[in-house]
Design a protein around this motif. Structure first.
Motif, PDB file in Angstrom:
ATOM      1  N   VAL A 131       0.835  -1.209   0.000  1.00 44.58           N
ATOM      2  CA  VAL A 131       0.000   0.000   0.000  1.00 44.58           C
ATOM      3  C   VAL A 131       0.866   1.255   0.000  1.00 44.58           C
ATOM      4  O   VAL A 131       0.611   2.206  -0.750  1.00 44.58           O
ATOM      5  CB  VAL A 131      -0.948   0.004   1.214  1.00 44.58           C
ATOM      6  CG1 VAL A 131      -1.587   1.376   1.409  1.00 44.58           C
ATOM      7  CG2 VAL A 131      -2.029  -1.056   1.056  1.00 44.58           C
ATOM      8  N   LEU A 132       1.894   1.265   0.827  1.00 48.09           N
ATOM      9  CA  LEU A 132       2.748   2.451   0.930  1.00 48.09           C
ATOM     10  C   LEU A 132       3.579   2.648  -0.331  1.00 48.09           C
ATOM     11  O   LEU A 132       3.816   3.787  -0.763  1.00 48.09           O
ATOM     12  CB  LEU A 132       3.647   2.345   2.159  1.00 48.09           C
ATOM     13  CG  LEU A 132       2.914   2.315   3.503  1.00 48.09           C
ATOM     14  CD1 LEU A 132       3.905   2.195   4.650  1.00 48.09           C
ATOM     15  CD2 LEU A 132       2.035   3.547   3.693  1.00 48.09           C
ATOM     16  N   GLN A 133       4.020   1.573  -0.933  1.00 47.60           N
ATOM     17  CA  GLN A 133       4.753   1.686  -2.195  1.00 47.60           C
ATOM     18  C   GLN A 133       3.846   2.192  -3.309  1.00 47.60           C
ATOM     19  O   GLN A 133       4.271   2.975  -4.169  1.00 47.60           O
ATOM     20  CB  GLN A 133       5.370   0.336  -2.557  1.00 47.60           C
ATOM     21  CG  GLN A 133       6.543  -0.043  -1.666  1.00 47.60           C
ATOM     22  CD  GLN A 133       6.886  -1.518  -1.704  1.00 47.60           C
ATOM     23  OE1 GLN A 133       6.202  -2.323  -2.351  1.00 47.60           O
ATOM     24  NE2 GLN A 133       7.941  -1.902  -0.994  1.00 47.60           N
ATOM     25  N   ASP A 134       2.580   1.770  -3.290  1.00 48.40           N
ATOM     26  CA  ASP A 134       1.610   2.288  -4.266  1.00 48.40           C
ATOM     27  C   ASP A 134       1.395   3.784  -4.072  1.00 48.40           C
ATOM     28  O   ASP A 134       1.202   4.525  -5.038  1.00 48.40           O
ATOM     29  CB  ASP A 134       0.273   1.554  -4.135  1.00 48.40           C
ATOM     30  CG  ASP A 134       0.320   0.135  -4.683  1.00 48.40           C
ATOM     31  OD1 ASP A 134       1.294  -0.195  -5.391  1.00 48.40           O
ATOM     32  OD2 ASP A 134      -0.613  -0.645  -4.398  1.00 48.40           O
ATOM     33  N   ALA A 135       1.438   4.240  -2.816  1.00 49.38           N
ATOM     34  CA  ALA A 135       1.303   5.674  -2.553  1.00 49.38           C
ATOM     35  C   ALA A 135       2.478   6.433  -3.167  1.00 49.38           C
ATOM     36  O   ALA A 135       2.308   7.518  -3.750  1.00 49.38           O
ATOM     37  CB  ALA A 135       1.226   5.939  -1.050  1.00 49.38           C
ATOM     38  N   GLU A 136       3.667   5.882  -3.037  1.00 54.40           N
ATOM     39  CA  GLU A 136       4.834   6.515  -3.649  1.00 54.40           C
ATOM     40  C   GLU A 136       4.665   6.636  -5.153  1.00 54.40           C
ATOM     41  O   GLU A 136       5.094   7.611  -5.762  1.00 54.40           O
ATOM     42  CB  GLU A 136       6.093   5.719  -3.333  1.00 54.40           C
ATOM     43  CG  GLU A 136       6.589   5.848  -1.908  1.00 54.40           C
ATOM     44  CD  GLU A 136       7.965   5.228  -1.745  1.00 54.40           C
ATOM     45  OE1 GLU A 136       8.920   5.990  -1.531  1.00 54.40           O
ATOM     46  OE2 GLU A 136       8.087   3.995  -1.847  1.00 54.40           O
ATOM     47  N   ALA A 137       4.021   5.622  -5.731  1.00 55.78           N
ATOM     48  CA  ALA A 137       3.782   5.637  -7.177  1.00 55.78           C
ATOM     49  C   ALA A 137       2.552   6.469  -7.544  1.00 55.78           C
ATOM     50  O   ALA A 137       2.273   6.688  -8.721  1.00 55.78           O
ATOM     51  CB  ALA A 137       3.609   4.201  -7.685  1.00 55.78           C
ATOM     52  N   GLY A 138       1.808   6.924  -6.525  1.00 52.18           N
ATOM     53  CA  GLY A 138       0.636   7.760  -6.763  1.00 52.18           C
ATOM     54  C   GLY A 138      -0.545   7.023  -7.337  1.00 52.18           C
ATOM     55  O   GLY A 138      -1.324   7.590  -8.114  1.00 52.18           O
ATOM     56  N   CYS A 139      -0.733   5.778  -6.935  1.00 54.51           N
ATOM     57  CA  CYS A 139      -1.789   4.974  -7.585  1.00 54.51           C
ATOM     58  C   CYS A 139      -2.597   4.151  -6.590  1.00 54.51           C
ATOM     59  O   CYS A 139      -2.591   2.929  -6.629  1.00 54.51           O
ATOM     60  CB  CYS A 139      -1.188   4.067  -8.648  1.00 54.51           C
ATOM     61  SG  CYS A 139       0.126   2.960  -8.050  1.00 54.51           S
ATOM     62  N   PHE A 155      -2.001   8.674   8.493  1.00 51.74           N
ATOM     63  CA  PHE A 155      -1.315   7.418   8.817  1.00 51.74           C
ATOM     64  C   PHE A 155       0.065   7.707   9.395  1.00 51.74           C
ATOM     65  O   PHE A 155       0.502   7.058  10.359  1.00 51.74           O
ATOM     66  CB  PHE A 155      -1.185   6.550   7.564  1.00 51.74           C
ATOM     67  CG  PHE A 155      -0.422   5.273   7.797  1.00 51.74           C
ATOM     68  CD1 PHE A 155      -0.942   4.273   8.609  1.00 51.74           C
ATOM     69  CD2 PHE A 155       0.820   5.075   7.216  1.00 51.74           C
ATOM     70  CE1 PHE A 155      -0.222   3.100   8.840  1.00 51.74           C
ATOM     71  CE2 PHE A 155       1.539   3.905   7.428  1.00 51.74           C
ATOM     72  CZ  PHE A 155       1.010   2.919   8.246  1.00 51.74           C
ATOM     73  N   CYS A 156       0.750   8.706   8.842  1.00 53.08           N
ATOM     74  CA  CYS A 156       2.071   9.082   9.368  1.00 53.08           C
ATOM     75  C   CYS A 156       1.964   9.516  10.826  1.00 53.08           C
ATOM     76  O   CYS A 156       2.806   9.160  11.652  1.00 53.08           O
ATOM     77  CB  CYS A 156       2.664  10.189   8.513  1.00 53.08           C
ATOM     78  SG  CYS A 156       4.358  10.637   8.949  1.00 53.08           S
ATOM     79  N   ALA A 157       0.921  10.282  11.155  1.00 54.26           N
ATOM     80  CA  ALA A 157       0.730  10.720  12.545  1.00 54.26           C
ATOM     81  C   ALA A 157       0.517   9.537  13.474  1.00 54.26           C
ATOM     82  O   ALA A 157       0.997   9.533  14.615  1.00 54.26           O
ATOM     83  CB  ALA A 157      -0.456  11.678  12.630  1.00 54.26           C
ATOM     84  N   PRO A 192       7.484   0.753   7.747  1.00 48.70           N
ATOM     85  CA  PRO A 192       6.594   1.828   7.268  1.00 48.70           C
ATOM     86  C   PRO A 192       7.210   3.209   7.449  1.00 48.70           C
ATOM     87  O   PRO A 192       7.014   4.099   6.611  1.00 48.70           O
ATOM     88  CB  PRO A 192       5.337   1.658   8.130  1.00 48.70           C
ATOM     89  CG  PRO A 192       5.368   0.239   8.571  1.00 48.70           C
ATOM     90  CD  PRO A 192       6.816  -0.088   8.748  1.00 48.70           C
ATOM     91  N   TRP A 193       7.943   3.395   8.548  1.00 44.77           N
ATOM     92  CA  TRP A 193       8.528   4.712   8.797  1.00 44.77           C
ATOM     93  C   TRP A 193       9.544   5.085   7.719  1.00 44.77           C
ATOM     94  O   TRP A 193       9.612   6.241   7.282  1.00 44.77           O
ATOM     95  CB  TRP A 193       9.178   4.749  10.177  1.00 44.77           C
ATOM     96  CG  TRP A 193       9.506   6.133  10.636  1.00 44.77           C
ATOM     97  CD1 TRP A 193      10.745   6.685  10.779  1.00 44.77           C
ATOM     98  CD2 TRP A 193       8.585   7.160  11.025  1.00 44.77           C
ATOM     99  NE1 TRP A 193      10.656   7.987  11.218  1.00 44.77           N
ATOM    100  CE2 TRP A 193       9.327   8.296  11.384  1.00 44.77           C
ATOM    101  CE3 TRP A 193       7.187   7.214  11.105  1.00 44.77           C
ATOM    102  CZ2 TRP A 193       8.734   9.479  11.817  1.00 44.77           C
ATOM    103  CZ3 TRP A 193       6.596   8.396  11.534  1.00 44.77           C
ATOM    104  CH2 TRP A 193       7.367   9.510  11.877  1.00 44.77           C
ATOM    105  N   LEU A 194      10.333   4.122   7.272  1.00 52.02           N
ATOM    106  CA  LEU A 194      11.297   4.402   6.215  1.00 52.02           C
ATOM    107  C   LEU A 194      10.591   4.876   4.948  1.00 52.02           C
ATOM    108  O   LEU A 194      11.049   5.803   4.268  1.00 52.02           O
ATOM    109  CB  LEU A 194      12.129   3.144   5.915  1.00 52.02           C
ATOM    110  CG  LEU A 194      13.123   2.733   7.002  1.00 52.02           C
ATOM    111  CD1 LEU A 194      13.747   1.373   6.667  1.00 52.02           C
ATOM    112  CD2 LEU A 194      14.213   3.788   7.170  1.00 52.02           C
TER     113      LEU A 194
END
Length: 465
Positions: A131-139, A155-157, A192-194
């Motif tokens: 999910v987080l990698q998909d966010a990096e890809a914007g999708c 989620f970061c908070a 996830p933090w990385l």
């Protein structure tokens, strides 16, 4: 207490180092002075875009996240009620047991340890990272860019809260955790933090004002009440102190956004003209000055014991948001602010500020409007039309008014913070916001810590010229 407002004022005003040598001319060409390649207006637009469309940011929370991420909120719900305590222990052995138990609980909940009977907290790390990698890809399927950005902020908070709860084990923070020099986090909190560090562009292992506060707001309709609370279940005075602590930072930024826009407009107007100072630029700068004054009045009218308890702030808020462990690339992380020196080292600024915030501040620093205005005055000194120089002198006068307001801000900050930092807490090592634990032997008691803080703040005041 530092905010993007103070950093902005610092970068607009501190970048000036005196008039540069420049030729005088009877027909001055100012186009080269005010030209810019780094547009503050564009940088501000990008800051808003990467903050959910607003400033302060517009995070959304658990119900808006993809399902694999919601286990972190479920973990928060079980951890938050037992993290803060009303009475701190001064027993090292007892505190060690409390800290270890909290860390074991967080590890067990996220890893799905059946001992804790909380399957809703078990993290499927493959799905989480996907999910987080998909966010990096914007999708993210079913999300537009703004809704995905807002969900990632929230989620970061959440992960930030859990990392702090794991770091300290109990709040108020205690010596047993403070004196640690290293700590291994469970992969459910580290991996996830990385990705979050990479996504938002900061390096601190503990986060900062952004991740602790700016990404943790319920918005203006709730007076910016924090969503993830470090005083969960404690009495009303604790709640009020935490709420006002967050509100001072966040509403200050909310009130400052018009000023940010006006400063960007001022620079854009200056960059469009080659002669007399454009009226639009001077008008915008004057309006920005008014906003600045109204904003710092709000801050200091409400930074008082009635809203933020002297006794409780240091114990439950300053301590919780500290870190004081070796950070990225061996940098020691000294609390959340990272300092607000005129031009902080790039590595220090990157620790605490996401890249969109740094880009906005960098655009102001690189434009260096005070130096440009002074240079215009120098070049226009011999111009046949004296009104040309006089028009730029009006800009310089407005900028100097901002300097004086910043000096007043710093003087007020210095006088108010002393009473907040000087509270005696027998369970902890002396620690101050922005610096955390001083070197051994440097400070022996709260009075010494306050004197150190006073010296730091006085130095900042002297630099504000």
């Amino acid at each position: 207490m530092a905010s993007l407002l103070l950093r902005l004022a610092s970068h607009v005003l501190y970048a000036y180092t005196g008039p540069p040598a420049s030729p005088k001319s009877s027909n001055p060409d100012l186009s080269g002075i005010f030209a810019t390649t780094a547009s503050p207006a564009h940088a501000l637009e990008q800051l808003l875009k990467k903050s959910g469309g607003t400033w302060p940011p517009s995070p959304t929370f658990d119900s808006s996240w993809p399902a694999p991420l919601r286990v972190y909120h479920a973990t928060y719900e079980l951890v938050a009620p037992i993290f803060p305590v009303l009475e701190s222990s001064t027993s090292g052995a007892e505190n060690r047991q409390t800290i270890d138990a909290m860390r074991a609980r967080i590890r067990g909940l996220l890893s799905g340890d059946p001992t804790f009977d909380a399957a809703q907290c078990s993290a499927d790390m493959k799905a989480v990272l996907s999910v987080l990698q998909d966010a990096e890809a914007g999708c993210w399927s079913g999300y537009n860019n703004q809704s995905m950005q807002s969900a990632m902020l929230g989620f970061c908070a959440c992960v930030c809260f859990l990392r702090h709860a794991y770091r300290w084990g109990v709040s108020p923070v205690v010596r047993e955790a403070q004196i640690e020099t290293s700590l291994s986090f469970p992969l459910e909190l580290d991996e996830p933090w990385l990705l979050l560090q990479r996504y938002f562009g900061f390096t601190s292992p503990g986060g900062g004002l952004s991740t602790c506060l700016y990404f943790n707001t319920r918005g203006v309709d709730t007076n910016f009440k924090p969503f993830y609370s470090s005083v969960h279940g404690l009495p009303q005075l604790h709640q009020k102190t935490a709420d006002w602590d967050a509100r001072l930072f966040l509403e200050t930024e909310h009130r400052s956004l018009p000023m940010y826009r006006l400063i960007a407009e001022t620079i854009s107007a200056c960059s469009s003209f080659a002669g007399e100072c454009p009226l639009d630029a001077l008008t915008s700068l004057k309006e920005a000055n008014t906003v600045f004054q109204d904003t710092y009045r709000f801050f200091f009218e409400n930074m008082k014991d009635e809203n933020i308890s002297h006794a409780l702030w240091l114990a439950y808020l300053q301590g919780y948001t500290g870190w004081a462990l070796p950070g990225a690339d061996g940098v020691v992380v000294n609390g959340v602010s990272g300092g607000i020196l005129p031009v902080p080292p790039a590595a220090e600024e990157a620790l605490h500020l996401p890249v969109a915030q740094r880009d906005w501040l960098r655009s102001l620093r690189e434009y260096d409007i005070r130096a440009k205005v002074q240079s215009a005055i120098e070049r226009c000194a011999d111009a046949p039309e004296s009104t040309v120089a006089e028009s730029w002198q009006g800009m310089q006068d407005e900028l100097q008014k901002m300097v004086q307001k910043l000096r007043l801000w710093r003087m007020g900050h210095m006088s108010r913070m002393i009473s907040y930092e000087g509270v005696h807490r027998p369970e902890r090592v002396f620690m101050t916001a922005g610096r955390s634990i001083p070197p051994e032997g440097e400070v022996s008691d709260e009075t010494g810590m306050v004197q150190h803080l006073r010296g730091v703040l006085q130095e900042r005041l002297i630099q504000t010229v």
